[in-house]
Design an enzyme around this catalytic site. Structure first.
Site, mmCIF file in Angstrom:
data_model
loop_
_atom_site.group_PDB
_atom_site.id
_atom_site.type_symbol
_atom_site.label_atom_id
_atom_site.label_comp_id
_atom_site.label_asym_id
_atom_site.label_seq_id
_atom_site.Cartn_x
_atom_site.Cartn_y
_atom_site.Cartn_z
ATOM 1 N N TRP A 377 0.834 -1.215 0.000
ATOM 2 C CA TRP A 377 0.000 0.000 0.000
ATOM 3 C C TRP A 377 0.860 1.253 0.000
ATOM 4 O O TRP A 377 0.382 2.340 -0.275
ATOM 5 C CB TRP A 377 -0.952 0.001 1.213
ATOM 6 C CG TRP A 377 -0.271 0.235 2.546
ATOM 7 C CD1 TRP A 377 0.880 -0.359 2.996
ATOM 8 C CD2 TRP A 377 -0.680 1.116 3.594
ATOM 9 N NE1 TRP A 377 1.196 0.089 4.257
ATOM 10 C CE2 TRP A 377 0.252 0.999 4.661
ATOM 11 C CE3 TRP A 377 -1.754 1.994 3.758
ATOM 12 C CZ2 TRP A 377 0.149 1.721 5.850
ATOM 13 C CZ3 TRP A 377 -1.854 2.708 4.945
ATOM 14 C CH2 TRP A 377 -0.918 2.569 5.970
ATOM 15 N N ASP A 378 2.153 1.073 0.311
ATOM 16 C CA ASP A 378 3.107 2.181 0.311
ATOM 17 C C ASP A 378 2.970 3.022 -0.961
ATOM 18 O O ASP A 378 3.073 4.249 -0.923
ATOM 19 C CB ASP A 378 4.553 1.648 0.337
ATOM 20 C CG ASP A 378 4.844 0.719 1.507
ATOM 21 O OD1 ASP A 378 3.919 0.023 1.955
ATOM 22 O OD2 ASP A 378 6.001 0.670 1.949
ATOM 23 N N GLU A 506 0.591 -2.840 12.622
ATOM 24 C CA GLU A 506 0.811 -4.281 12.455
ATOM 25 C C GLU A 506 1.043 -5.021 13.771
ATOM 26 O O GLU A 506 1.276 -6.223 13.772
ATOM 27 C CB GLU A 506 2.012 -4.514 11.513
ATOM 28 C CG GLU A 506 1.754 -3.995 10.115
ATOM 29 C CD GLU A 506 2.842 -4.382 9.123
ATOM 30 O OE1 GLU A 506 3.956 -4.716 9.556
ATOM 31 O OE2 GLU A 506 2.566 -4.352 7.905
ATOM 32 N N LYS A 617 2.392 0.411 16.272
ATOM 33 C CA LYS A 617 3.600 0.366 15.446
ATOM 34 C C LYS A 617 3.792 1.657 14.646
ATOM 35 O O LYS A 617 4.888 2.174 14.509
ATOM 36 C CB LYS A 617 3.532 -0.823 14.485
ATOM 37 C CG LYS A 617 4.782 -0.950 13.617
ATOM 38 C CD LYS A 617 4.714 -2.105 12.651
ATOM 39 C CE LYS A 617 6.006 -2.211 11.847
ATOM 40 N NZ LYS A 617 5.903 -3.120 10.716
ATOM 41 N N GLN A 618 2.707 2.139 14.062
ATOM 42 C CA GLN A 618 2.827 3.272 13.131
ATOM 43 C C GLN A 618 1.481 3.984 13.061
ATOM 44 O O GLN A 618 0.461 3.432 13.471
ATOM 45 C CB GLN A 618 3.204 2.762 11.747
ATOM 46 C CG GLN A 618 2.145 1.890 11.100
ATOM 47 C CD GLN A 618 2.694 1.024 9.987
ATOM 48 O OE1 GLN A 618 3.130 -0.101 10.216
ATOM 49 N NE2 GLN A 618 2.668 1.537 8.774
HETATM 50 C C1 BGC Z 1 4.931 -1.485 7.489
HETATM 51 C C2 BGC Z 1 3.891 -1.552 6.403
HETATM 52 C C3 BGC Z 1 4.571 -1.375 5.066
HETATM 53 C C4 BGC Z 1 5.695 -2.359 4.881
HETATM 54 C C5 BGC Z 1 6.479 -2.122 3.621
HETATM 55 C C6 BGC Z 1 6.001 -2.523 7.220
HETATM 56 O O1 BGC Z 1 6.996 -2.444 8.198
HETATM 57 O O2 BGC Z 1 4.357 -1.712 8.753
HETATM 58 O O3 BGC Z 1 2.919 -0.554 6.603
HETATM 59 O O4 BGC Z 1 3.635 -1.527 4.050
HETATM 60 O O5 BGC Z 1 6.593 -2.267 5.965
HETATM 61 O O6 BGC Z 1 7.094 -0.871 3.646
#
Ligand code: BGC
Length: 787
Positions: A377-378, A506, A617-618
């Site tokens: 999704w990035d 996550e 996490k984010q």
């Molecule tokens: C992040 C995801 C991301 C992925 C790839 C993961 O560490 O939590 O949101 O899509 O890395 O960058």
């Protein structure tokens, strides 16, 4: 653990002693390495990686040896070329991915050893008097300078190497060596080799590339290679030039051995004259070229390149990047280090774009294979905005890549017992590779992220034809999947709930009603209903054809509307915040002082211990505050930020930029700047200690967003384009350009004032700090800077 809580806490000198990279010397247009330090070599290989979205080349030295091997990870990638390997699940469940595919490391064609009077010029030798490499962001090339002192003869030799991966010729790359003796003549020998046994660290199996056809010649070689298992093919053609001319007499091939082809050239070079050796390489793949034409195309292109010559490639490259910077640069006044970090981010982001509707951008671009070349999704949520508002056609091509994977997404929906289409969380070719299903397949918000990007694209370009011919189909099929993924739950007041999911955070897996997922899904279903109505009214023929093809009936569309209206949105009245999901507030409280920041703590904890922790996490709810920002009051945004920010450990590089944006909006200017710096320096200062494995492409895009959506407050809500600029105290000013509905705007913010200029296009009404402003050509809006 080696983690940093705050940018201000980084002690650069201390990092130098821990084999972490040194901060690059500040230069607004260059990234400079001044010394060869083996422990930092892989970091530089990523920082110096060159790409054009099709070819990716890590910035490994041209020198290779057994002594250097432990410190080098050469990487040569072609976007879309991957190998397969079977997954072995101790316990297999339906819908589990059965095999993985990963971007392959392809034949390494950049190996050149230089000998002066029979001595090997090596970065490890004390005869090397000077060493410097620089990535020139304006010219789009990597330059290496070496000064070699031949101890026996006393002669010095200046060596300059220029490497480029052409943005103008998508299939071409080249390296030029110039070697000049000073203080006497020198006998110079070059040995060029191709390594046919590159290692792909992310695959256990051997992915031997076998040669279908090859031709080896005194001045190069030509081959088509087939990849085991994926049945893909590509062709490569390599040709050399000595002093700009063919040099059969000088070069001789060290055998007809295609397994490890090598050539050598030996000549005397007189004092103060220059020997120029150029390697041109061209690549074509089955992704864009019919298999039986690969070799022919590669040969034609390489012949063209040598005929035009290296200087022509250099000129084109420079012209490309100059044009890019004119259009897309973000200029920061008063802070050269921030300027450098931002331009570095933009450079890597732009060069990762394939400009090809069958390819996209992986989480590390083509700079490393940590994420196996997989697209997440990035791309839609973090990278696409930069392209959309600077060069909209590039946003379209990323969306077309998703369109071309629609059948794969349909197949995946069926594997997951659903209807419609379900895109794979991490993948190149559309097949799901996620094995940690609870944090990959479970991130259903991807299904709404793609329609969200489509809506943004259509809003910013008015490209109705795209929506009609491609976008609508994606929007309907993913809406169909999401509508089938939820259920009306009596215990939740009969609301439409989406259970057992993972939101952007996550660390929270298998949760019910992730607020971000639900609200984005609500937006998605409503958008699907709106697009359906628009298509029926505006393009009845296409509407009839598409709805027929999809067997999409009115009652299904009504069901989308109902699900959207009845969706469950977690909100806690007492705290005035959106609960991240049904259980987040009931999780174990955690002393955040004990939680490592800026690192993925999944590697340190058993999932059962992680999932019960109230640690994010984010950006998750905080991301929602930005993404659907027009649905929340400032008060709610502030309350959510203040609740979640202290509970977030930024284990992903996607977190900082979003915190910066939301902090800027709610007036937390120090936070906004600190988080901006976290994002901007993520790779240059190797915050996560993993840049060696590739840049963080989403973070690069996030850095652009932190300036344009954050400091400048740009939004594109229903009423139109708006800005609410602030100026970080550390800067004197900043300026950038955006394109919106055919209008080219220049936004310039400095001490005390904001100026918005319409540089091209028809008059446009925008909002500055909520005030409507009619922009006209040659009559910039100038107003007071607030905040
Ligand atoms: C992040 C995801 C991301 C992925 C790839 C993961 O560490 O939590 O949101 O899509 O890395 O960058």
């Amino acid at each position: 653990p080696c983690t940093v809580q705050d940018y201000a806490l980084i002690d650069v000198d201390a990092l130098l002693d821990t084999a972490r990279p040194q901060r690059a010397p500040v230069d607004p247009w260059k990234i400079i390495q001044t010394a060869w330090e083996p422990l930092r070599a892989r970091y530089w290989e990523t920082v110096f990686a060159l790409s054009n979205g099709l070819i990716g080349l890590r910035g490994c030295l041209e020198e290779r040896s057994r002594a250097l091997r432990p410190f080098q990870t050469p990487g040569m990638y072609l976007n879309g070329i991957y190998g397969y390997e079977a997954y072995e699940h101790p316990w297999y469940f339906p819908g589990f991915a059965t095999r993985k595919h990963a971007m392959l490391n392809l034949p390494d064609w950049c190996i050149v050893h230089i000998y002066v009077n029979d001595t090997h010029v090596s970065v490890t030798s004390s005869q090397l008097q000077a060493f410097r490499r620089e990535l020139d962001l304006r010219d789009g090339v990597l330059r290496t300078f070496m000064l070699w002192k031949d101890r026996a003869s006393g002669v010095s030799v200046r060596i300059e190497i220029i490497r480029l991966v052409s943005m103008a010729r998508r299939h071409s790359a080249a390296i030029q060596f110039t070697i000049t003796p000073v203080g006497g003549s020198a006998n110079v020998s070059l040995r060029y080799a191709v390594d046919q046994h590159p290692t792909t660290s992310t695959l256990k199996d051997q992915h031997y590339l076998c040669f279908r056809r090859y031709q080896i010649a005194p001045d190069g070689f030509l081959a088509t290679c087939a990849v085991n298992k994926s049945e893909q093919e590509f062709a490569m053609a390599v040709k050399y030039r000595v002093n700009g001319a063919p040099a059969e007499a000088l070069i001789h091939s060290l055998g007809e051995n295609i397994v490890d082809p090598a050539w050598s050239l030996t000549t005397d070079v007189a004092e103060a004259t220059t020997l120029t050796f150029t390697v041109h390489a061209c690549f074509f793949t089955c992704v864009e070229t019919p298999a039986d034409e690969l070799m022919e195309h590669a040969e034609t292109q390489v012949l063209q390149d040598i005929q035009d010559g290296f200087p022509a490639l250099l000129r084109e490259q420079r012209a490309f990047w100059r044009a890019y910077w004119r259009r897309a640069d973000v200029r920061i006044d008063g802070h050269p280090a921030d300027q450098q970090a931002v331009r570095f981010s933009l450079f890597h982001l732009r060069q990762s774009h394939p400009d090809d509707p069958h390819r996209s951008i992986g989480a590390n671009g083509l700079t490393g294979d940590h994420y196996c070349g997989h697209v997440f999704w990035d791309t839609e949520m973090y990278m696409l905005p930069h392209f959309l508002y600077t060069e909209p056609r590039l946003a379209k091509s990323l969306l077309m890549y998703r369109y071309h994977l629609l059948d794969k997404a349909r197949q995946r929906a069926r594997e997951m017992d659903g209807t419609g289409a379900m895109y794979s969380w991490n993948s190149i070719n559309g097949e799901e590779c996620g094995t940690v299903f609870e944090a990959s397949t479970a991130q259903y918000h991807l299904q709404s992220a793609i329609p969200f990007a489509i809506a943004r694209y259509v809003d910013a370009t008015d490209d109705a034809a795209f929506l009609r011919d491609y976008g609508a189909e994606i929007v309907f099929e993913t809406a169909r999947y999401m509508a089938g993924r939820g259920a009306y739950v009596p215990h939740k007041g009969g609301r439409f709930c989406i259970n057992a999911v993972c939101g952007p955070d996550e660390y929270a897996c298998g949760v019910n009603n992730n607020c971000y997922t639900n609200m984005l899904c609500q937006w998605h279903l409503r958008y699907a209903v709106a697009v359906y109505g628009w298509l029926r009214k505006t393009y009845p023929t296409q509407w009839a054809r598409l709805t027929n093809q999809l067997a999409l009936r009115e009652d299904e569309v009504r069901a989308w509307q109902r699900a959207a209206d009845r969706i469950y949105i977690p909100f806690n009245k007492r705290l005035g915040i959106h609960e991240q999901d049904d259980t987040f507030l009931s999780l174990d409280p955690v002393d955040m002082g004990t939680v490592p920041h800026f690192t993925d703590i999944r590697e340190k904890l058993h999932p059962l211990n992680l999932w019960r922790m109230q640690v994010v996490k984010q950006a998750d709810v905080v991301l929602l505050m930005f993404v659907l920002g027009d649905q929340f009051s400032k008060r709610v945004k502030r309350a959510n930020y203040e609740f979640y920010e202290p509970r977030t450990c930024h284990g992903s590089s996607l977190s900082a930029s979003i915190h910066s944006i939301v902090a800027a909006e709610i007036g937390k200017h120090d936070d906004a700047y600190t988080y901006f710096r976290h994002s901007a320096y993520m790779d240059l200062n190797d915050f996560k200690n993993n840049v060696a494995e590739g840049v963080h492409s989403a973070c690069l895009g996030g850095t652009w967003m932190a300036i344009v959506h954050g400091f400048a407050g740009m939004r594109t809500y229903a009423r139109g384009l708006s800005f609410a600029p602030t100026l970080p105290a550390a800067w004197e000013g900043y300026r950038f350009r955006v394109v919106y509905r055919g209008r080219h705007l220049l936004v310039d913010v400095r001490e005390g004032r904001v100026r918005v200029t319409l540089e091209r296009g028809a008059p446009l009404r925008v909002f500055v700090y909520e005030k409507p402003v009619q922009l006209q050509r040659r009559a910039p809006y100038v107003g007071e800077l607030r905040g």
